[in-house]
Design a protein around this motif. Sequence first.
Motif, PDB file in Angstrom:
ATOM      1  N   ASP A  27       0.831  -1.198   0.000  1.00  0.00           N
ATOM      2  CA  ASP A  27       0.000   0.000   0.000  1.00  0.00           C
ATOM      3  C   ASP A  27       0.872   1.257   0.000  1.00  0.00           C
ATOM      4  O   ASP A  27       2.095   1.192   0.147  1.00  0.00           O
ATOM      5  N   CYS A  28       0.228   2.403  -0.173  1.00  0.00           N
ATOM      6  CA  CYS A  28       0.940   3.672  -0.262  1.00  0.00           C
ATOM      7  C   CYS A  28       1.704   4.005   1.018  1.00  0.00           C
ATOM      8  O   CYS A  28       2.819   4.533   0.948  1.00  0.00           O
ATOM      9  N   ALA A  29       1.143   3.698   2.160  1.00  0.00           N
ATOM     10  CA  ALA A  29       1.839   3.999   3.417  1.00  0.00           C
ATOM     11  C   ALA A  29       3.177   3.267   3.473  1.00  0.00           C
ATOM     12  O   ALA A  29       4.209   3.847   3.860  1.00  0.00           O
ATOM     13  N   PHE A  30       3.187   1.999   3.057  1.00  0.00           N
ATOM     14  CA  PHE A  30       4.435   1.231   3.037  1.00  0.00           C
ATOM     15  C   PHE A  30       5.411   1.833   2.030  1.00  0.00           C
ATOM     16  O   PHE A  30       6.584   2.028   2.316  1.00  0.00           O
ATOM     17  N   ALA A  31       4.929   2.114   0.817  1.00  0.00           N
ATOM     18  CA  ALA A  31       5.788   2.636  -0.253  1.00  0.00           C
ATOM     19  C   ALA A  31       6.405   3.979   0.141  1.00  0.00           C
ATOM     20  O   ALA A  31       7.612   4.192  -0.014  1.00  0.00           O
ATOM     21  N   GLU A  32       5.592   4.868   0.669  1.00  0.00           N
ATOM     22  CA  GLU A  32       6.093   6.178   1.090  1.00  0.00           C
ATOM     23  C   GLU A  32       7.086   6.026   2.249  1.00  0.00           C
ATOM     24  O   GLU A  32       8.116   6.704   2.294  1.00  0.00           O
ATOM     25  N   GLY A  33       6.800   5.122   3.177  1.00  0.00           N
ATOM     26  CA  GLY A  33       7.707   4.891   4.304  1.00  0.00           C
ATOM     27  C   GLY A  33       9.051   4.337   3.859  1.00  0.00           C
ATOM     28  O   GLY A  33      10.112   4.752   4.351  1.00  0.00           O
ATOM     29  N   LEU A  34       9.021   3.389   2.918  1.00  0.00           N
ATOM     30  CA  LEU A  34      10.260   2.802   2.414  1.00  0.00           C
ATOM     31  C   LEU A  34      11.133   3.875   1.761  1.00  0.00           C
ATOM     32  O   LEU A  34      12.332   3.969   2.024  1.00  0.00           O
ATOM     33  N   PRO A  42      18.636   5.826   5.794  1.00  0.00           N
ATOM     34  CA  PRO A  42      18.925   4.457   5.344  1.00  0.00           C
ATOM     35  C   PRO A  42      19.757   3.710   6.381  1.00  0.00           C
ATOM     36  O   PRO A  42      20.540   4.323   7.110  1.00  0.00           O
ATOM     37  N   PRO A  43      19.593   2.383   6.475  1.00  0.00           N
ATOM     38  CA  PRO A  43      20.352   1.601   7.441  1.00  0.00           C
ATOM     39  C   PRO A  43      21.858   1.631   7.167  1.00  0.00           C
ATOM     40  O   PRO A  43      22.661   1.446   8.070  1.00  0.00           O
ATOM     41  N   SER A  44      22.246   1.859   5.914  1.00  0.00           N
ATOM     42  CA  SER A  44      23.651   2.051   5.560  1.00  0.00           C
ATOM     43  C   SER A  44      23.700   3.061   4.420  1.00  0.00           C
ATOM     44  O   SER A  44      22.712   3.244   3.704  1.00  0.00           O
ATOM     45  N   THR A  45      24.826   3.713   4.258  1.00  0.00           N
ATOM     46  CA  THR A  45      24.969   4.735   3.233  1.00  0.00           C
ATOM     47  C   THR A  45      24.808   4.129   1.842  1.00  0.00           C
ATOM     48  O   THR A  45      25.494   3.154   1.525  1.00  0.00           O
ATOM     49  N   PRO A  46      23.892   4.680   1.027  1.00  0.00           N
ATOM     50  CA  PRO A  46      23.759   4.193  -0.347  1.00  0.00           C
ATOM     51  C   PRO A  46      25.099   4.304  -1.080  1.00  0.00           C
ATOM     52  O   PRO A  46      25.856   5.244  -0.864  1.00  0.00           O
ATOM     53  N   ALA A  79       7.867  -7.045  -6.389  1.00  0.00           N
ATOM     54  CA  ALA A  79       7.127  -5.808  -6.151  1.00  0.00           C
ATOM     55  C   ALA A  79       8.056  -4.640  -6.495  1.00  0.00           C
ATOM     56  O   ALA A  79       9.267  -4.719  -6.308  1.00  0.00           O
ATOM     57  N   LYS A  80       7.471  -3.560  -7.018  1.00  0.00           N
ATOM     58  CA  LYS A  80       8.309  -2.430  -7.426  1.00  0.00           C
ATOM     59  C   LYS A  80       7.636  -1.109  -7.089  1.00  0.00           C
ATOM     60  O   LYS A  80       6.443  -0.928  -7.324  1.00  0.00           O
ATOM     61  N   ILE A  81       8.461  -0.193  -6.552  1.00  0.00           N
ATOM     62  CA  ILE A  81       8.033   1.157  -6.209  1.00  0.00           C
ATOM     63  C   ILE A  81       8.961   2.107  -6.955  1.00  0.00           C
ATOM     64  O   ILE A  81      10.166   1.874  -7.020  1.00  0.00           O
ATOM     65  N   THR A  82       8.412   3.183  -7.512  1.00  0.00           N
ATOM     66  CA  THR A  82       9.246   4.186  -8.164  1.00  0.00           C
ATOM     67  C   THR A  82       8.820   5.577  -7.723  1.00  0.00           C
ATOM     68  O   THR A  82       7.762   5.755  -7.115  1.00  0.00           O
ATOM     69  N   THR A  83       9.662   6.544  -8.041  1.00  0.00           N
ATOM     70  CA  THR A  83       9.273   7.938  -7.894  1.00  0.00           C
ATOM     71  C   THR A  83       9.345   8.576  -9.261  1.00  0.00           C
ATOM     72  O   THR A  83      10.084   8.121 -10.131  1.00  0.00           O
ATOM     73  N   GLY A  84       8.582   9.617  -9.419  1.00  0.00           N
ATOM     74  CA  GLY A  84       8.712  10.404 -10.634  1.00  0.00           C
ATOM     75  C   GLY A  84       9.986  11.222 -10.540  1.00  0.00           C
ATOM     76  O   GLY A  84      10.625  11.298  -9.487  1.00  0.00           O
ATOM     77  N   ALA A  85      10.355  11.827 -11.619  1.00  0.00           N
ATOM     78  CA  ALA A  85      11.510  12.715 -11.619  1.00  0.00           C
ATOM     79  C   ALA A  85      11.218  13.895 -10.700  1.00  0.00           C
ATOM     80  O   ALA A  85      10.065  14.229 -10.437  1.00  0.00           O
ATOM     81  N   VAL A  86      12.259  14.511 -10.205  1.00  0.00           N
ATOM     82  CA  VAL A  86      12.114  15.678  -9.342  1.00  0.00           C
ATOM     83  C   VAL A  86      11.334  16.741 -10.102  1.00  0.00           C
ATOM     84  O   VAL A  86      11.659  17.059 -11.240  1.00  0.00           O
TER      85      VAL A  86
END
Length: 141
Positions: A27-34, A42-46, A79-86
């Motif tokens: 759901d959206c709450a999970f996706a936005e939280g991730l 993040p748990p470690s530096t990307p 499962a896949k989540i994306t963001t739009g471009a800035v």
Amino acid sequence: MGPQTCGQVTTVPGDRVTVRIVAGDIDCAFAEGLLTTYYQDPPSTPQGSGGFGEIDGWSCMTATVASGGATSCTSPDGAKITTGAVTAPSPTSSSTPTTPPPASGGGSCAQIDQPTLDQMFPDGVLDEQKCASFISGEAGH
């Protein structure tokens, strides 16, 4: 839950991006939280130019700023989540308008679009050497 558009989250530079669920039973709450965790805590530096990181089994990365800085996260089950471009600076950004670099200068920075320059140089001070490095790095991909 399937494909759907969710709300917005704030990226590291402070831009707002729209979250999209491409596939999976989330759901959206999970996706936005991730994505908020990926950007803000993040748990470690990307790692690397793509900002590769893993959060609770999800693999996340951000495309180069030349493509607008879109982020995608994928789970082991597809499962896949994306963001739009800035799309716009956050409300906390400086209210001083950013003037684009002169296009006639022929410098490396003149070859890069304004949203990318805004991400590369949040203080508005351009560095031709950094722009040249960015362009040569993009040509290698």
